[in-house]
Design a protein around this motif. Structure first.
Motif, PDB file in Angstrom:
ATOM      1  N   TRP A 239      55.162  37.868  46.537  1.00 44.97           N
ATOM      2  CA  TRP A 239      55.966  38.209  45.363  1.00 44.97           C
ATOM      3  C   TRP A 239      57.340  37.536  45.446  1.00 44.97           C
ATOM      4  N   TRP A 242      56.969  33.804  44.964  1.00 47.48           N
ATOM      5  CA  TRP A 242      56.510  33.445  43.635  1.00 47.48           C
ATOM      6  C   TRP A 242      57.670  33.159  42.677  1.00 47.48           C
ATOM      7  N   ASN A 246      57.332  30.051  40.138  1.00 53.11           N
ATOM      8  CA  ASN A 246      57.451  30.075  38.676  1.00 53.11           C
ATOM      9  C   ASN A 246      58.839  29.672  38.183  1.00 53.11           C
ATOM     10  N   THR A 264      57.970  36.821  35.526  1.00 56.55           N
ATOM     11  CA  THR A 264      57.175  36.862  36.760  1.00 56.55           C
ATOM     12  C   THR A 264      57.140  38.257  37.352  1.00 56.55           C
ATOM     13  N   SER A 268      53.910  41.129  37.235  1.00 52.72           N
ATOM     14  CA  SER A 268      53.393  41.616  38.510  1.00 52.72           C
ATOM     15  C   SER A 268      53.495  43.134  38.598  1.00 52.72           C
ATOM     16  N   LEU A 299      50.863  38.237  39.259  1.00 55.97           N
ATOM     17  CA  LEU A 299      51.573  36.992  39.562  1.00 55.97           C
ATOM     18  C   LEU A 299      50.726  35.783  39.183  1.00 55.97           C
ATOM     19  N   THR A 303      51.553  33.010  35.874  1.00 60.24           N
ATOM     20  CA  THR A 303      51.922  31.665  36.322  1.00 60.24           C
ATOM     21  C   THR A 303      51.844  30.593  35.234  1.00 60.24           C
ATOM     22  N   ALA A 306      54.698  31.607  32.450  1.00 62.52           N
ATOM     23  CA  ALA A 306      55.976  32.204  32.842  1.00 62.52           C
ATOM     24  C   ALA A 306      57.155  31.663  32.052  1.00 62.52           C
ATOM     25  N   SER A 314      54.843  39.357  28.656  1.00 65.15           N
ATOM     26  CA  SER A 314      54.475  39.269  30.076  1.00 65.15           C
ATOM     27  C   SER A 314      53.922  40.610  30.572  1.00 65.15           C
TER      28      SER A 314
END
Length: 434
Positions: A239, A242, A246, A264, A268, A299, A303, A306, A314
């Motif tokens: 996380w 990531w 992104n 992002t 998640s 995640l 991707t 993003a 999202s």
């Protein structure tokens, strides 16, 4: 054969290094390197590299104790092997001079030719091209590592090295070129992939399914995770990393990076909670494993979009991906498919859900690179393009991986024998124990 092939690879790499072109410094008078953008991409590249050790913990904690080291090493070794391939000609295959929209010229950046000086990649005009190449390397590193969860606990390590070498050259690099090179066939079709939903997760997911089918089921189907604490640690590292994956794909330290950063973590979080609540609705107890898997699915799903979707959308992407992937995991467990760590349901399906929902929610107000808004806004062109790309990419990654698995198996057997599998790969492949 199993001892000669890896040594032969290093020997060839050393010979190629000796034949490398002389040092060339390129001073581009039109270059406008920005220190802030460069600093952010340096940090992002480091964050993305951290994801691979994070994945090692994530996968390592899920397998049985006798296979923890081998599973973690399969991720870790990608940082060495893929880097060598990328430096020699891998970056050229992905981002070199276009050949037919499907591959780059391997000679364009052979041995990182032209990487000294202030030259830039045209799409990222404020950071050195050498940094762009290293940022992209980290994506190439983690992609084959993602596949390993599908054939965990039953693959020979030396054979695995051959397979991922072939995968990076013949599957990953063409997809990266087709999607991210301005003249790539998918780029010209209008496909949007902000940070790798198509290139990374779909390719790894379909390769994982091909691997699970080709290698067959494990001899022992009992699955007891060795260290759930490793899984939690790995999720945290993934996380964290990531954000580089992104937000770093914005290519600059600006508004777009901030937007990708927020979408992002939002997706998640939505997926983690969605997975937990879906399990509760099904009558299962909420679990640490479920929360971690859900977070990673979110995640994966965000991707590709993003930097193209709004924050509220999202949330939807994360929630939908969690439910769909959970359902596919249930479906997989009822079939004769031994995808050990459910790579295809989580990464493959998560990537496909994210790719399609990007074409539904993409918004030009978020990113001016969106020339056609998504289906949610009444325009169909982007959705159709993504649907075509999904079908073509899936077929290419799945059947291409099957072919590479067969080729590897002809060179040296892929699967360990039953005695080695029962003993555990830590001892049989590496003579080590946890």
């Amino acid at each position: 054969m199993k001892k000669i092939i890896p040594f032969g690879f290093l020997t060839i790499a050393a010979i190629l290094a000796l034949l490398a072109p002389s040092t060339e410094v390129i001073n581009n008078p039109d270059s406008a390197i920005d220190s802030g953008d460069t600093a952010w991409l340096l940090m992002s590249a480091a964050l993305v590299l951290l994801m691979t050790p994070g994945l090692a913990f994530f996968y390592g904690g899920m397998v049985r104790k006798k296979n923890v080291i081998s599973t973690m090493l399969q991720s870790f070794v990608c940082m060495g092997l893929v880097t060598i391939i990328w430096v020699i000609f891998g970056f050229s295959l992905a981002f070199g001079e276009d050949i037919g929209g499907v591959i780059g010229n391997p000679a364009t950046f052979y041995m990182m030719k032209g990487m000294l000086g202030n030259d830039v990649w045209p799409a990222l005009p404020t950071v050195p091209i050498a940094l762009f190449a290293m940022f992209q390397l980290k994506f190439a590193v983690i992609t084959p590592a993602l596949i390993t969860g599908a054939f965990a606990e039953r693959i020979k390590f030396n054979s695995y090295l051959i397979f991922i070498t072939l995968f990076v050259i013949f599957i990953y690099s063409p997809l990266a070129h087709a999607t991210w090179h301005p003249e790539g066939i998918l780029a010209e079709l209008g496909v949007l992939d902000f940070a790798g939903g198509t290139v990374v997760h779909m390719s790894a997911g379909w390769a994982a399914l091909a691997s699970a089918l080709y290698l067959g089921k494990r001899k022992e189907q009992i699955h007891t995770p060795a260290r759930i604490s490793y899984v939690i640690l790995g999720t945290g590292l993934l996380w964290f990393g990531w954000f580089g994956f992104n937000a770093g794909s914005a290519g600059s330290a600006g508004v777009l990076a901030a937007s990708a950063f927020v979408t992002t973590t939002t997706a998640s979080a939505a997926a983690a909670m969605g997975w937990i609540f879906f399990d509760i609705i099904r009558g299962k107890k909420p679990s640490a494993m479920g929360a971690c898997i859900g977070a990673v699915v979110g995640l994966v799903a965000i991707t590709p979009g993003a930097g193209f979707v709004t924050i509220p959308h999202s949330l939807v992407i994360g929630l939908v991906a969690a439910v769909v992937s959970n359902l596919v995991v249930i479906w997989r467990t009822k079939r004769d498919i031994d995808d050990t760590l459910d790579v295809f349901p989580c990464h493959g399906v998560g990537g496909m859900v994210g790719m399609l929902l990007t074409s539904v929610f993409a918004n030009s107000n978020v990113n001016e690179a969106v020339t056609t808004n998504g289906l949610f806004f009444g325009q169909t062109g982007l959705f159709v393009a993504h649907l075509i790309a999904l079908i073509c990419t899936s077929a290419f990654a799945f059947f291409g991986s099957l072919l590479l698995l067969k080729l590897t198996d002809l060179l040296t057997p892929l699967r360990v024998n039953e005695t080695a599998e029962v003993m555990g790969l830590d001892r049989s492949q590496h003579d080590e124990e946890l």
